[in-house]
Design an enzyme around this catalytic site. Structure first.
Site, short mmCIF file in Angstrom:
data_model
loop_
_atom_site.label_atom_id
_atom_site.label_comp_id
_atom_site.label_asym_id
_atom_site.label_seq_id
_atom_site.Cartn_x
_atom_site.Cartn_y
_atom_site.Cartn_z
N MET A 159 89.25 30.95 18.71
CA MET A 159 88.33 31.50 17.70
C MET A 159 87.20 32.23 18.40
SD MET A 159 85.70 29.26 15.33
CE MET A 159 86.73 28.96 13.89
N ASN A 160 86.83 33.43 17.88
CA ASN A 160 85.52 33.98 18.21
C ASN A 160 84.81 34.44 16.95
OD1 ASN A 160 87.59 36.19 19.28
ND2 ASN A 160 85.71 37.37 19.00
N ASP A 161 84.32 35.65 16.85
CA ASP A 161 83.33 36.04 15.84
C ASP A 161 83.64 35.59 14.41
OD1 ASP A 161 82.73 37.49 18.09
OD2 ASP A 161 82.91 39.45 17.15
N ARG B 91 82.88 49.72 15.63
CA ARG B 91 83.50 48.49 15.14
C ARG B 91 82.55 47.60 14.33
NH1 ARG B 91 83.45 48.33 20.78
NH2 ARG B 91 82.17 46.74 21.81
N ASP B 92 83.16 46.58 13.75
CA ASP B 92 82.48 45.44 13.11
C ASP B 92 81.72 45.83 11.84
OD1 ASP B 92 83.37 44.35 15.52
OD2 ASP B 92 81.39 44.45 16.45
N GLU C 127 77.02 45.31 18.96
CA GLU C 127 78.15 44.82 18.19
C GLU C 127 77.66 44.04 16.96
OE1 GLU C 127 81.84 44.04 20.98
OE2 GLU C 127 80.35 42.46 21.27
#
Length: 495
Positions: free
Chosen positions: A37-39, A167-168, A223
């Site tokens: 898992m990350n963000d 991104r994001d 980010e």
């Protein structure tokens, strides 16, 4: 209809989850169903539930081709896994479904807006990631990617904006009935900027302008942005890469940044008034917020650090966890964070001491122990005595191991230190923060959940977060002072 790639991921995660005992996980922090898992992604309220999606590699506990994991909760503390929501299965996202957000459209469908990644070969044989913004629509469990994807490409970038670092997207519904989103981007020389887009229907997007520019101040690429109004101010959260420290701010390299200011909606102009780190500990990145039905702004971050996450003492069946959900406020121009009030519903077995003298050798107090703990401390100098030189609380402690929070009032330095936590790797083990105190008086709240510690200073004026890998049998808590201090402590088990 789910793709073969997504069906395989769903089948695998269901099998792998069954192999992980509950006691091997955090008790009330979200961890991956299996694997990596990350963000946090798509943190949202939809059909009576909080939804949390997350960057996810189900097949191993290391970063890999990014999927979106999915979990739901009614109280932000007890999470139920749902099947993986997205897999890298289309030509425009075959190398990863990167971070993004979620919201409910006018027709009742839940929209996931995410970054699709495609590796583009270069003449020298290397590859560049082409990053575009994509949409999937669904019912809170199953999602279909738009045939028109990607909905934002390099054509929607300002002059000089990099198509490799785009991104994001974080989307929201504006007061004017239009949808908006911010996305991270940088210039060709890796200087970060946050871009603003708008849409009438949430599906067709147009470029509005550059909301904020780094101008070489805070690291490089920015980010995981989030932008919202709070207590009469506008707040921009982002996670810059390659930050340089400034005093006791911005020590994490890949760290966090909060900008507080004003926003002129007509011209989409954000004017900065204050900057600060979001978290002053070791493990915190890429936070995302949700507006709760009762009007609170709640934030969750990835409780890890890119510089340490691949240096582990033992193999793991899962890796990565989310921070405690935190209620946000702006006071005197500064961001405050405190644990969500729902945490207090988990409190049991209150133990309380007042006016305890702490001097010299480590002091243990009956009933003060455990690894799922909510503990409030008030530290003060002993009346009529010289100001103590250091105060420390040690937890997750046995004969060999402990993690510590220590405070030196003469320097106004609060430090979190896990070098004796049982790690066999020379990773980052300490972080120091400059904190306010009142003649040596300091108030802390320490929340422990098996494999983590979150320390809230002065009701959330600052927060220090760290993960720990200490065996759960190490459950001691002790107090120490160099000099003489007086301690009030209230401790609850979290059940």
């Amino acid at each position: 209809m789910a793709s073969q790639t997504l069906r395989e991921a769903r089948k695998y995660e269901e099998m792998a989850e069954a192999q992980i005992p509950q006691e091997a996980r955090p008790a009330f922090h979200l961890s991956p169903r299996a694997g990596w898992m990350n963000d946090p992604n798509g943190f949202s309220w939809y059909q009576g539930m909080y939804h949390m999606f997350y960057q996810y590699h189900p097949y191993s506990s290391y970063w890999g081709p990014m999927h979106w994991g999915h979990a739901v909760s009614r109280d932000l503390l007890h999470w139920e896994y749902l099947p993986a929501a997205l897999a890298p299965d289309m030509p425009y996202d075959k190398d990863g479904c990167f971070s993004g957000s979620a919201l409910e459209l006018a027709d009742g469908r839940q929209m996931l807006m995410y970054t699709g990644v495609l590796h583009e070969p270069q003449p020298d044989g290397s590859f560049h990631e082409i990053q575009t913004q994509c949409i999937a629509l669904g019912d809170g469990r199953d999602y279909e990617k738009l045939p028109e994807n990607p909905v934002l490409t390099e054509k929607a970038l300002p002059e000089g904006g990099s198509r490799y670092d785009f991104r994001d997207p974080k989307a929201w519904l504006g007061e004017d009935g239009r949808y908006y989103c911010v996305a991270g981007n940088c210039t060709g020389d890796k200087d970060g900027q946050i871009l603003l887009y708008s849409s009438a229907d949430g599906l067709h997007w147009q470029y509005e302008g550059i909301l904020a520019k780094n101008n070489g101040r805070f690291g490089r690429m920015w980010e995981c942005p989030d932008f919202f109004e709070l207590d009469g101010k506008h707040v921009l959260l982002t996670s810059p890469q390659d930050m340089l420290p400034r005093g006791f701010e911005y020590h994490n390299g890949n760290g966090t940044l909060c900008l507080i200011g004003s926003y002129e909606k007509e011209g989409h102009v954000f004017t900065e008034e204050h900057d600060q780190s979001i978290d002053y500990g070791i493990d915190f990145y890429a936070p995302q917020t949700v507006l709760t039905p009762d009007g609170r702004r709640v934030m969750i971050g990835w409780m890890q650090n890119w510089d340490t996450c691949n240096m582990r003492s033992q193999p793991k069946t899962w890796f990565g966890q989310m921070s405690l959900p935190r209620e946000l406020s702006v006071r005197e121009g500064r961001l405050y964070q405190k644990p969500v009030r729902e945490l207090e519903e988990l409190r049991r077995n209150k133990v309380e001491y007042h006016g305890v003298k702490v001097a010299g050798e480590a002091l243990r107090l009956a009933g003060i122990e455990g690894r799922t703990v909510d503990m409030e401390l008030e530290i003060a100098p002993a009346q009529g005595r010289e100001l103590y030189r250091k105060f420390a609380v040690r937890f997750a402690q046995d004969q060999e191991r402990h993690t510590a929070i220590s405070f030196r009032p003469h320097e106004s330095i609060l430090k979190i230190d896990r070098k004796f936590s049982g790690s066999r790797r020379a990773i980052i083990h300490q972080r120091r923060s400059l904190v306010r105190h009142e003649g040596g008086a300091l108030r802390l709240r320490i929340v422990l959940d098996r494999f983590s510690a979150e320390v809230f200073v002065w009701d959330g004026e600052q927060v220090l977060t760290a993960t720990i890998d200490t065996p759960l049998s190490a459950d001691g808590i002790s107090f120490y002072a160099d000099g003489e201090a007086v301690l009030d402590v209230v401790k609850y088990d979290l059940m």
